[in-house]
Scaffold this motif. Sequence first.
Motif, PDB file in Angstrom:
ATOM      1  N   PHE A  61      44.890 -44.434  64.926  1.00  0.00           N
ATOM      2  CA  PHE A  61      44.110 -43.698  65.909  1.00  0.00           C
ATOM      3  C   PHE A  61      44.880 -42.556  66.574  1.00  0.00           C
ATOM      4  O   PHE A  61      44.290 -41.522  66.904  1.00  0.00           O
ATOM      5  CB  PHE A  61      43.590 -44.645  66.991  1.00  0.00           C
ATOM      6  N   MET A  62      46.200 -42.695  66.783  1.00  0.00           N
ATOM      7  CA  MET A  62      46.905 -41.700  67.599  1.00  0.00           C
ATOM      8  C   MET A  62      46.815 -40.274  67.047  1.00  0.00           C
ATOM      9  O   MET A  62      46.485 -39.342  67.795  1.00  0.00           O
ATOM     10  CB  MET A  62      48.360 -42.097  67.810  1.00  0.00           C
ATOM     11  N   PRO A  63      47.104 -40.034  65.756  1.00  0.00           N
ATOM     12  CA  PRO A  63      47.019 -38.639  65.285  1.00  0.00           C
ATOM     13  C   PRO A  63      45.596 -38.112  65.204  1.00  0.00           C
ATOM     14  O   PRO A  63      45.389 -36.919  64.954  1.00  0.00           O
ATOM     15  CB  PRO A  63      47.666 -38.715  63.892  1.00  0.00           C
ATOM     16  N   ASN A  64      44.610 -39.000  65.413  1.00  0.00           N
ATOM     17  CA  ASN A  64      43.207 -38.589  65.425  1.00  0.00           C
ATOM     18  C   ASN A  64      42.632 -38.535  66.836  1.00  0.00           C
ATOM     19  O   ASN A  64      41.412 -38.547  67.021  1.00  0.00           O
ATOM     20  CB  ASN A  64      42.369 -39.563  64.574  1.00  0.00           C
ATOM     21  N   SER A  65      43.508 -38.454  67.834  1.00  0.00           N
ATOM     22  CA  SER A  65      43.067 -38.503  69.234  1.00  0.00           C
ATOM     23  C   SER A  65      42.041 -37.436  69.564  1.00  0.00           C
ATOM     24  O   SER A  65      41.116 -37.662  70.357  1.00  0.00           O
ATOM     25  CB  SER A  65      44.283 -38.346  70.164  1.00  0.00           C
ATOM     26  N   GLU A  66      42.165 -36.255  68.942  1.00  0.00           N
ATOM     27  CA  GLU A  66      41.253 -35.157  69.260  1.00  0.00           C
ATOM     28  C   GLU A  66      39.804 -35.483  68.897  1.00  0.00           C
ATOM     29  O   GLU A  66      38.869 -34.925  69.467  1.00  0.00           O
ATOM     30  CB  GLU A  66      41.691 -33.891  68.532  1.00  0.00           C
ATOM     31  N   HIS A  67      39.614 -36.417  67.955  1.00  0.00           N
ATOM     32  CA  HIS A  67      38.255 -36.734  67.504  1.00  0.00           C
ATOM     33  C   HIS A  67      37.526 -37.681  68.456  1.00  0.00           C
ATOM     34  O   HIS A  67      36.356 -37.983  68.238  1.00  0.00           O
ATOM     35  CB  HIS A  67      38.310 -37.346  66.106  1.00  0.00           C
ATOM     36  N   PHE A  68      38.226 -38.144  69.487  1.00  0.00           N
ATOM     37  CA  PHE A  68      37.608 -39.039  70.462  1.00  0.00           C
ATOM     38  C   PHE A  68      37.400 -38.332  71.802  1.00  0.00           C
ATOM     39  O   PHE A  68      37.246 -38.967  72.833  1.00  0.00           O
ATOM     40  CB  PHE A  68      38.463 -40.298  70.641  1.00  0.00           C
ATOM     41  N   ALA A  69      37.411 -37.000  71.740  1.00  0.00           N
ATOM     42  CA  ALA A  69      37.313 -36.206  72.968  1.00  0.00           C
ATOM     43  C   ALA A  69      35.984 -36.419  73.687  1.00  0.00           C
ATOM     44  O   ALA A  69      35.890 -36.219  74.901  1.00  0.00           O
ATOM     45  CB  ALA A  69      37.508 -34.724  72.646  1.00  0.00           C
ATOM     46  N   GLN A  70      34.933 -36.829  72.932  1.00  0.00           N
ATOM     47  CA  GLN A  70      33.654 -37.072  73.582  1.00  0.00           C
ATOM     48  C   GLN A  70      33.688 -38.327  74.446  1.00  0.00           C
ATOM     49  O   GLN A  70      32.831 -38.510  75.337  1.00  0.00           O
ATOM     50  CB  GLN A  70      32.521 -37.193  72.550  1.00  0.00           C
ATOM     51  N   LEU A  71      34.663 -39.199  74.198  1.00  0.00           N
ATOM     52  CA  LEU A  71      34.825 -40.414  74.995  1.00  0.00           C
ATOM     53  C   LEU A  71      35.866 -40.234  76.099  1.00  0.00           C
ATOM     54  O   LEU A  71      35.648 -40.619  77.249  1.00  0.00           O
ATOM     55  CB  LEU A  71      35.232 -41.580  74.089  1.00  0.00           C
ATOM     56  N   PHE A  72      37.020 -39.675  75.725  1.00  0.00           N
ATOM     57  CA  PHE A  72      38.129 -39.455  76.666  1.00  0.00           C
ATOM     58  C   PHE A  72      38.772 -38.114  76.339  1.00  0.00           C
ATOM     59  O   PHE A  72      38.710 -37.651  75.198  1.00  0.00           O
ATOM     60  CB  PHE A  72      39.196 -40.545  76.535  1.00  0.00           C
ATOM     61  N   PRO A  73      39.422 -37.473  77.313  1.00  0.00           N
ATOM     62  CA  PRO A  73      40.224 -36.295  76.983  1.00  0.00           C
ATOM     63  C   PRO A  73      41.253 -36.654  75.913  1.00  0.00           C
ATOM     64  O   PRO A  73      41.821 -37.745  75.928  1.00  0.00           O
ATOM     65  CB  PRO A  73      40.895 -35.945  78.318  1.00  0.00           C
ATOM     66  N   ALA A  74      41.482 -35.739  74.967  1.00  0.00           N
ATOM     67  CA  ALA A  74      42.346 -36.034  73.821  1.00  0.00           C
ATOM     68  C   ALA A  74      43.735 -36.473  74.260  1.00  0.00           C
ATOM     69  O   ALA A  74      44.313 -37.415  73.687  1.00  0.00           O
ATOM     70  CB  ALA A  74      42.439 -34.801  72.926  1.00  0.00           C
ATOM     71  N   VAL A  75      44.289 -35.800  75.270  1.00  0.00           N
ATOM     72  CA  VAL A  75      45.641 -36.158  75.719  1.00  0.00           C
ATOM     73  C   VAL A  75      45.653 -37.573  76.304  1.00  0.00           C
ATOM     74  O   VAL A  75      46.592 -38.347  76.069  1.00  0.00           O
ATOM     75  CB  VAL A  75      46.154 -35.141  76.756  1.00  0.00           C
ATOM     76  N   PHE A  76      44.610 -37.933  77.043  1.00  0.00           N
ATOM     77  CA  PHE A  76      44.531 -39.282  77.615  1.00  0.00           C
ATOM     78  C   PHE A  76      44.429 -40.329  76.511  1.00  0.00           C
ATOM     79  O   PHE A  76      45.113 -41.361  76.552  1.00  0.00           O
ATOM     80  CB  PHE A  76      43.320 -39.383  78.541  1.00  0.00           C
ATOM     81  N   PHE A  77      43.581 -40.061  75.509  1.00  0.00           N
ATOM     82  CA  PHE A  77      43.438 -41.015  74.406  1.00  0.00           C
ATOM     83  C   PHE A  77      44.757 -41.148  73.639  1.00  0.00           C
ATOM     84  O   PHE A  77      45.171 -42.255  73.275  1.00  0.00           O
ATOM     85  CB  PHE A  77      42.317 -40.563  73.462  1.00  0.00           C
TER      86      PHE A  77
END
Length: 440
Positions: free
Chosen positions: A99-115
């Motif tokens: 999941f970590m290198p794909n953090s940007e794809h969860f931006a709709q749930l959390f800010p990418a940096v936070f995820f």
Amino acid sequence: MSNTQKKPLLSFWQIWNISFGFLGVQIGYSLQNANTSRILSAIGADVHHLSYFWLAAPLAGLFVQPIVGLSSDKTWTRLGRRIPFILGGAIVSALAMFFMPNSEHFAQLFPAVFFGAMMLLFMDVSFNVTMQPFRALVSDMVDESQRNKGYSIQSFLINVGAVFGSLLPFLLTWWGIANEPEAGQKVAPTVIWSFYIGGAVLLASVLWTSFRTKEYPPEEYAKYNNLEEKENENPEKVSFFTLIKNVPNAMKQLAVTQFFSWFALFLMWVYTTQGIAQNIWGTTDATSNAFNEAGNWTGVIFAAYSVFAALFSLVITPLADKYGRRNVYVVSLILGGLGLLSMLFIKDKNLLFLPMIGVGIAWAAILALPYAILSSKLPAKQTGVYMGIFNATITIPQIAAGLLGGVLLSALGGTAINMVALAGVSMAVAGIAALLVIKE
């Protein structure tokens, strides 16, 4: 007391199987060390805030390792006492690495940096859950006459994992994987695939250890370790504050050197990619090809210091026997400090291998000599708990470096390579402190 019996002598491959999972864990840990700042920068983290994200690792080690050590001491299952923690931690580690290198794809749930920060925390916690029992597993399974072989095999596997994990993004670039983010993405495919491969190898190697190693049941463990059955089931409780009050002097002496050496290592891990990107590639753009080249090269030179550390570890014992542990420790740390300080003046990426010689020598000494100095000074019945307390001398300086990193970076003009030079100064101070404080 029960009649003490020697543990069965194990074959080379039986000992190999016990620590084989550490190979995968170290691959994952090395990928994290070399690429965390790169990923977080790509998804929007400010360089002044990077050290705060890196606090996850020492905080996890400070709290998780003692808890896991105590819990695994009391755990007896069909899988064993250490294996359940090793296997559980590996599963969570592999998921977090996906999941970590794909953090940007969860931006709709959390800010990418936070995820990304949350995945970093999960990785650090799970790495610690997996790592801690591996150390104890060798002690549990291997007879005293084979203990040196057991830990030397584990050390070899750790270093091989470190080299492979550090080199993986560079190797994938060489094999044709794109080293620049694709359109609409922020993290380079080389990094993403490195984490996929690293997570898969981590899980596979831990599964190998889990199913190829059969731990001793409680009765056998008690017999081999001269424990009464009731003592094995209900270990004597000692107040934590009493233990702290009675900390051996050797631990207090080592703590000074440990502080400055691990403060230096933390700064090196956090700021090397940004430092050489600015100093050699002339860029601060975390999405540029030049920055990603610098990130790959960080992995290469980190692999190099692991190689130099592995080589130096082969001669530490004869050198320490001849010149004394403290003296070898002092010289090693000062060489590491000079190596890091010299990076301030290097403008050719190929010359970065030279300072890694000193860093590798220091790293090998840091991993071996404090424990060699300390081990003979600890009470036999409390070796485990004091080793857990000693882990605080590793985590606390990293926490301090994490909290102060942004402030120090601003004070040094906002240039990351100056932070690497500061790490060199701190490492050299550690060597001087070892000379002045440590008594053998």
